[in-house]
Design a protein around this motif. Structure first.
Motif, short mmCIF file in Angstrom:
data_model
loop_
_atom_site.label_atom_id
_atom_site.label_comp_id
_atom_site.label_asym_id
_atom_site.label_seq_id
_atom_site.Cartn_x
_atom_site.Cartn_y
_atom_site.Cartn_z
N THR A 116 0.74 -1.13 -0.04
CA THR A 116 0.10 -0.08 0.10
C THR A 116 0.81 1.33 -0.03
O THR A 116 2.09 1.13 0.23
CB THR A 116 -0.81 -0.15 1.29
N LEU A 117 0.33 2.34 -0.57
CA LEU A 117 1.06 3.57 -0.44
C LEU A 117 0.72 4.35 0.91
O LEU A 117 1.36 5.26 1.35
CB LEU A 117 0.49 4.72 -1.53
N PHE A 162 3.31 -4.07 3.44
CA PHE A 162 4.30 -3.35 2.89
C PHE A 162 3.98 -1.86 2.70
O PHE A 162 2.91 -1.56 2.01
CB PHE A 162 5.09 -3.74 1.77
N THR A 163 4.21 -0.74 3.67
CA THR A 163 3.64 0.35 3.64
C THR A 163 4.48 1.45 2.68
O THR A 163 5.53 1.13 2.48
CB THR A 163 3.41 0.89 5.20
N ASP A 164 4.01 2.73 2.73
CA ASP A 164 4.95 3.87 2.09
C ASP A 164 5.45 3.75 0.73
O ASP A 164 6.37 4.38 0.11
CB ASP A 164 6.15 4.13 3.29
N GLY A 165 4.78 2.85 0.09
CA GLY A 165 5.04 2.70 -1.34
C GLY A 165 6.29 2.05 -1.58
O GLY A 165 7.13 2.42 -2.54
N LYS A 186 2.48 23.89 -12.56
CA LYS A 186 2.65 22.18 -12.81
C LYS A 186 2.06 21.46 -11.88
O LYS A 186 2.38 21.64 -10.48
CB LYS A 186 4.14 22.55 -12.67
N VAL A 187 1.11 20.61 -12.46
CA VAL A 187 0.33 19.59 -11.58
C VAL A 187 0.76 18.37 -11.54
O VAL A 187 1.24 17.75 -12.37
CB VAL A 187 -1.21 19.79 -12.47
N PHE A 188 0.73 17.93 -10.38
CA PHE A 188 0.95 16.43 -10.08
C PHE A 188 -0.17 15.63 -10.61
O PHE A 188 -1.44 15.91 -10.43
CB PHE A 188 1.34 16.17 -8.77
N ILE A 189 0.37 14.65 -11.55
CA ILE A 189 -0.55 13.63 -11.87
C ILE A 189 -0.21 12.22 -11.88
O ILE A 189 1.03 11.81 -12.06
CB ILE A 189 -0.75 13.71 -13.63
N VAL A 190 -1.06 11.46 -11.36
CA VAL A 190 -0.66 10.11 -11.34
C VAL A 190 -0.35 9.27 -12.51
O VAL A 190 -1.13 9.30 -13.53
CB VAL A 190 -1.89 9.40 -10.44
N LEU A 206 4.07 11.73 -11.61
CA LEU A 206 4.72 11.36 -10.38
C LEU A 206 4.05 10.14 -9.59
O LEU A 206 2.81 10.13 -9.46
CB LEU A 206 5.00 12.50 -9.44
N GLU A 207 4.77 9.38 -9.13
CA GLU A 207 4.17 8.60 -7.93
C GLU A 207 3.81 9.39 -6.89
O GLU A 207 4.61 10.31 -6.43
CB GLU A 207 5.21 7.43 -7.64
N PRO A 208 2.91 9.09 -5.86
CA PRO A 208 2.54 9.97 -4.86
C PRO A 208 3.66 10.17 -3.80
O PRO A 208 3.89 11.21 -3.08
CB PRO A 208 1.33 9.23 -4.22
#
Length: 341
Positions: free
Chosen positions: A36-37, A68-71, A170-174, A194-196
């Motif tokens: 999980t992220l 498994f946390t935090d990506g 500049k926008v964050f996009i998954v 970007l990854e979160p």
């Protein structure tokens, strides 16, 4: 030939023919690795741990869950690929991850300002969830439980009041949504995939200056430090599911499956309820640390609603399949009509 020698040769034969793996699963504890992220120590992590305890007490030796946390296993696309390879058996995925399996589920999340309340979010999910579970099952993934984490807000390095204030940003996009990239460009912003887990550093370095995110994640990931402004618009709900690969599911005994499915469904409900409470708690905590909230009401609310609705023609077919978009809009209209509009 002694009995001991016979037994040894029989064991070797079983190993060589692969029959050793066919012994009943009740003879050993099943093991599941879930990624999980969600950051370690958050309510999401604690609820998953509680779910894991229930799995451990399942029949036939139980199911041991490793989280498994935090990506640490990569972004959600990576998690789906690892599940396909058997490196992971399960994942807590938002709709962004689920669309890596099948894009039909994207409308549960990716339609700005379509949903006006949590009740509407659940109304649509309750009616389409079983259908989407079948779609995902056909691709080799079992839905164990649905959830949402509240509304996505817009965090930024500079204040945003009106839609036009985002132009040039500049926008964050998954990653994984070309349609979303095109829409971001069409409104005058520069999308950055970007990854979160990479957003905080990207905000700090200026690679992005606008980051849509639910407050609960923005607090845990500390977005509010380099992006101290939040637009208080209910842009879209962040929805998802706890899923397991079909291969891993098939390895469980019937008794284990019942416990796994029941406890995961309950965990999804707990995640949803807890996240909705923590959303406002998270905003309050960030405000104490310097976050400035831009509220929208009256004409501003109408302006943002009109802006979001104006994106729907591009989203229909470009991000969300046309048939799914239309069905979601029909369900929302049906629900509003039954509730007096």
């Amino acid at each position: 030939m002694t009995n001991r020698l016979v037994i040894r040769r029989l064991v070797v034969l079983l190993v060589l023919t692969g029959l050793a793996g066919a012994w009943p699963l009740s003879a050993r504890q099943a093991r599941v690795k879930l990624a999980t992220l969600a950051p370690k120590g958050t309510s999401f992590h604690l609820i998953l741990q509680e779910m894991g305890q229930a799995w451990r007490e399942a029949p036939d030796g139980g199911v041991r869950l490793t989280i498994f946390t935090d990506g640490t296993m990569g972004g959600e696309g990576d998690v789906v690929r690892r599940m396909g390879l058997g490196q992971l058996q399960a994942g807590l995925l938002t709709t962004s991850g689920l669309t890596e399996i099948d894009n039909s589920v994207s409308g549960l999340q990716n339609i700005p300002v379509a949903y006006k309340s949590y009740e509407e979010v659940e109304y649509v999910r309750d009616r389409l969830g079983p259908k989407y579970a079948e779609v995902l099952a056909a691709k080799g993934y079992v839905v164990l439980g649905w959830f949402d984490t509240g509304w996505v807000k817009i965090f930024s390095k500079e204040p945003i009041e009106r839609p036009e204030d985002m132009r040039g940003g500049k926008v964050f996009i998954v990653p994984g949504s070309p349609g979303t990239m095109e829409i971001a460009r069409s409104i005058g912003t520069q999308p950055v995939e970007l990854e979160p887990t990479d957003v905080l550093v990207s905000l700090q370095t200026g690679l992005v200056n606008i980051a849509p995110a639910p407050p609960i994640y923005a607090l845990a990931a500390q977005f509010y430090q380099p992006a101290p402004y939040m637009l208080d618009v209910n842009w879209l709900p962040l929805s998802g599911a706890i899923v397991m690969s079909q291969k891993s599911w098939d390895r469980l005994t019937e008794g284990q499956r019942e416990v796994v499915k029941t406890s995961a469904s309950a965990a999804g409900r707990k995640l949803t309820d807890r996240a909705r409470i923590e959303m406002q708690e998270s905003v309050d905590a960030m405000v104490k640390r310097g976050l400035k909230v831009q509220s929208i009401e009256g004409e501003l609310l109408e302006e943002w609603t009109e802006f979001g609705l104006g994106l729907h023609p591009q989203i229909r077919g470009g991000v969300v399949p046309e048939a799914e978009f239309d069905e979601i809009m029909r369900l929302l209209a049906e629900n509003r009509e039954s509730n007096g509009g």
